[in-house]
Design a protein around this motif. Structure first.
Motif, mmCIF file in Angstrom:
data_model
loop_
_atom_site.group_PDB
_atom_site.id
_atom_site.type_symbol
_atom_site.label_atom_id
_atom_site.label_comp_id
_atom_site.label_asym_id
_atom_site.label_seq_id
_atom_site.Cartn_x
_atom_site.Cartn_y
_atom_site.Cartn_z
ATOM 1 N N PRO A 109 0.923 -1.235 0.096
ATOM 2 C CA PRO A 109 -0.036 -0.174 0.025
ATOM 3 C C PRO A 109 0.917 1.196 -0.014
ATOM 4 O O PRO A 109 1.877 1.264 0.753
ATOM 5 C CB PRO A 109 -0.652 -0.119 1.216
ATOM 6 N N PRO A 110 0.531 2.261 -0.663
ATOM 7 C CA PRO A 110 1.428 3.486 -0.689
ATOM 8 C C PRO A 110 1.059 4.394 0.634
ATOM 9 O O PRO A 110 0.105 4.068 1.209
ATOM 10 C CB PRO A 110 0.559 4.289 -1.869
ATOM 11 N N ASP A 111 2.024 5.338 0.469
ATOM 12 C CA ASP A 111 2.045 6.068 1.862
ATOM 13 C C ASP A 111 1.195 7.245 1.390
ATOM 14 O O ASP A 111 1.350 8.108 0.605
ATOM 15 C CB ASP A 111 3.458 6.551 1.954
ATOM 16 N N LEU A 112 -0.009 7.474 1.973
ATOM 17 C CA LEU A 112 -0.997 8.047 1.878
ATOM 18 C C LEU A 112 -0.497 9.622 2.290
ATOM 19 O O LEU A 112 -1.450 10.476 1.815
ATOM 20 C CB LEU A 112 -2.182 7.583 2.168
ATOM 21 N N THR A 113 0.362 9.556 3.110
ATOM 22 C CA THR A 113 0.518 11.118 3.586
ATOM 23 C C THR A 113 1.486 11.936 2.678
ATOM 24 O O THR A 113 1.881 12.881 3.048
ATOM 25 C CB THR A 113 1.417 10.930 4.960
ATOM 26 N N THR A 114 1.684 11.447 1.698
ATOM 27 C CA THR A 114 2.632 12.181 0.605
ATOM 28 C C THR A 114 2.007 12.452 -0.570
ATOM 29 O O THR A 114 2.566 12.600 -1.603
ATOM 30 C CB THR A 114 3.821 11.346 0.306
ATOM 31 N N LEU A 115 0.703 12.122 -0.746
ATOM 32 C CA LEU A 115 0.004 12.536 -1.964
ATOM 33 C C LEU A 115 -0.220 13.845 -2.434
ATOM 34 O O LEU A 115 0.078 14.167 -3.445
ATOM 35 C CB LEU A 115 -1.653 12.116 -1.762
ATOM 36 N N THR A 116 -0.089 14.786 -1.429
ATOM 37 C CA THR A 116 -0.121 16.401 -1.672
ATOM 38 C C THR A 116 1.326 16.539 -2.413
ATOM 39 O O THR A 116 1.282 17.242 -3.257
ATOM 40 C CB THR A 116 -0.436 17.164 -0.366
ATOM 41 N N SER A 117 2.293 16.030 -1.780
ATOM 42 C CA SER A 117 3.821 16.402 -2.088
ATOM 43 C C SER A 117 3.977 15.898 -3.520
ATOM 44 O O SER A 117 4.831 16.275 -4.351
ATOM 45 C CB SER A 117 4.832 15.996 -1.177
ATOM 46 N N ARG A 118 3.239 14.579 -3.708
ATOM 47 C CA ARG A 118 3.469 13.838 -5.232
ATOM 48 C C ARG A 118 2.664 14.519 -6.018
ATOM 49 O O ARG A 118 2.802 14.206 -7.406
ATOM 50 C CB ARG A 118 3.118 12.378 -4.898
ATOM 51 N N HIS A 119 1.849 15.370 -5.854
ATOM 52 C CA HIS A 119 0.893 15.964 -6.776
ATOM 53 C C HIS A 119 1.167 17.630 -6.852
ATOM 54 O O HIS A 119 0.229 18.480 -7.082
ATOM 55 C CB HIS A 119 -0.385 15.795 -6.684
ATOM 56 N N GLY A 120 2.452 17.947 -6.876
ATOM 57 C CA GLY A 120 2.768 19.355 -6.801
ATOM 58 C C GLY A 120 2.491 20.368 -5.947
ATOM 59 O O GLY A 120 2.074 21.639 -6.289
ATOM 60 N N GLY A 121 2.042 19.828 -4.818
ATOM 61 C CA GLY A 121 1.520 20.502 -3.411
ATOM 62 C C GLY A 121 0.039 20.789 -3.492
ATOM 63 O O GLY A 121 -0.400 21.358 -2.646
ATOM 64 N N ASP A 122 -0.848 20.186 -4.240
ATOM 65 C CA ASP A 122 -2.143 19.961 -4.301
ATOM 66 C C ASP A 122 -2.726 18.721 -4.187
ATOM 67 O O ASP A 122 -2.421 17.800 -4.696
ATOM 68 C CB ASP A 122 -2.823 20.628 -5.672
ATOM 69 N N PHE A 123 -3.325 18.730 -2.904
ATOM 70 C CA PHE A 123 -3.990 17.378 -2.515
ATOM 71 C C PHE A 123 -5.082 16.922 -3.842
ATOM 72 O O PHE A 123 -5.874 17.780 -3.988
ATOM 73 C CB PHE A 123 -4.559 17.714 -1.199
ATOM 74 N N PRO A 124 -4.971 15.678 -4.515
ATOM 75 C CA PRO A 124 -5.814 15.259 -5.383
ATOM 76 C C PRO A 124 -7.094 14.678 -5.267
ATOM 77 O O PRO A 124 -7.242 13.634 -5.203
ATOM 78 C CB PRO A 124 -5.003 14.241 -6.175
ATOM 79 N N ARG A 125 -7.823 15.848 -4.582
ATOM 80 C CA ARG A 125 -9.259 15.277 -3.860
ATOM 81 C C ARG A 125 -9.869 14.667 -4.677
ATOM 82 O O ARG A 125 -10.544 13.422 -4.470
ATOM 83 C CB ARG A 125 -9.828 16.606 -3.441
ATOM 84 N N ALA A 126 -10.243 14.874 -5.925
ATOM 85 C CA ALA A 126 -11.178 14.403 -6.778
ATOM 86 C C ALA A 126 -10.620 12.986 -7.074
ATOM 87 O O ALA A 126 -11.530 11.956 -7.168
ATOM 88 C CB ALA A 126 -11.462 15.252 -8.093
ATOM 89 N N GLN A 127 -9.441 12.811 -7.497
ATOM 90 C CA GLN A 127 -8.817 11.236 -7.671
ATOM 91 C C GLN A 127 -8.956 10.679 -6.607
ATOM 92 O O GLN A 127 -9.208 9.362 -7.043
ATOM 93 C CB GLN A 127 -7.216 11.738 -8.068
ATOM 94 N N VAL A 128 -8.475 10.954 -5.465
ATOM 95 C CA VAL A 128 -8.681 10.208 -4.265
ATOM 96 C C VAL A 128 -10.298 9.748 -4.123
ATOM 97 O O VAL A 128 -10.388 8.611 -3.827
ATOM 98 C CB VAL A 128 -8.144 10.711 -3.060
#
Length: 260
Positions: free
Chosen positions: A72-91
């Motif tokens: 399972p991925p590290d869910l705490t790094t989703l924002t940093s892995r998307h240029g500083g924007d939390f990918p709310r719609a994708q999640v």
């Protein structure tokens, strides 16, 4: 030839009476889905449905993670892995099962929670549950280094429409699309000042938004936005406070004025 017994009961009727009552019912009985009364708060949903694989902290270190084909991925790094924007719609789409475009899970080992939740409870409660679950995952984000973008001011109206209107309604009157599904109906936010003797209760509103006083919402179905803003804004508590202040000023601006 049908044999008759005393009292007029036929042999066929007697035999039928001897069939266990549960046998006939067993053939046609169909177990219905049980309605879930589990709390709708994001943390409760995460701990119940996600932590086994993703871990209680969301870092992918749950107790069954090592048994999965894909870690399972590290869910705490989703924002940093998307240029500083939390990918709310994708999640949200990924949790629903409609958008498995995030390749981090590899094979579809993660259940399609949207279908599962809708089997357990109403579609409207499912929407609230997933909204709060996504907000909780957003609150787990590791804050990246503060950037010019993260320091940019965001209007209170924009914050309200993004985070609050789903339950409180676009106008703040408490008639959002999810309002009827909550155990405690959202209040009419336009009347906060009127209910407080003509003074806007700024400090109290701040405590509720920040999460310091969640009892006002009964079952805590409202996410703790203070934590979300701290993680998502990227500037820590200072930027989160700026966002909360902007949201409070917007609420102050929509208060109903007494008739003159």
């Amino acid at each position: 030839m049908t044999r008759r017994f005393a009292g007029g009961m036929t042999f066929a009727a007697c035999a039928l009476a001897m069939v266990p009552l549960g046998l006939a019912a067993q053939d046609t009985r169909r177990e219905l889905p049980r309605v879930s009364m589990a709390p709708l708060t994001g943390k409760d949903s995460f701990d119940r449905y996600c932590a086994n694989c993703h871990g209680t902290s969301g870092r992918g270190d749950g107790p069954v993670a090592a048994s999965l084909k894909a870690t399972p991925p590290d869910l705490t790094t989703l924002t940093s892995r998307h240029g500083g924007d939390f990918p709310r719609a994708q999640v949200r789409d990924f949790v629903e099962g409609t958008g498995r475009s995030l390749a981090a899970h590899g094979p579809t080992q993660m259940p399609f929670w949207g279908s599962i939740f809708r089997w357990l409870e109403s579609p409207a409660r499912t929407d609230v549950r997933i909204t709060n679950l996504v907000a909780y995952v957003e609150s787990l984000q590791t804050a990246p280094a503060a950037t010019e973008k993260s320091q940019a001011p965001i209007s209170g109206r924009e914050l309200f429409q993004t985070f609050c209107a789903n339950c409180h309604g676009a106008s703040g009157s408490g008639d959002g699309p999810m309002a009827a599904q909550l155990r405690v109906l959202p209040p009419d936010l336009r009347r906060l000042q009127q209910k407080n003797g003509g003074r806007f209760p700024g400090p109290q509103v701040e405590r509720i938004i920040d999460g310091q006083r969640v009892d006002a919402h009964g079952t805590r179905e409202m996410p703790v936005w203070g934590d979300v803003f701290v993680r998502e804004a990227g500037g820590g508590r200072v930027v989160a406070k700026t966002r909360i202040d902007a949201l409070i000023e917007y609420l102050r601006s929509i208060q109903e004025r007494p008739a003159e």
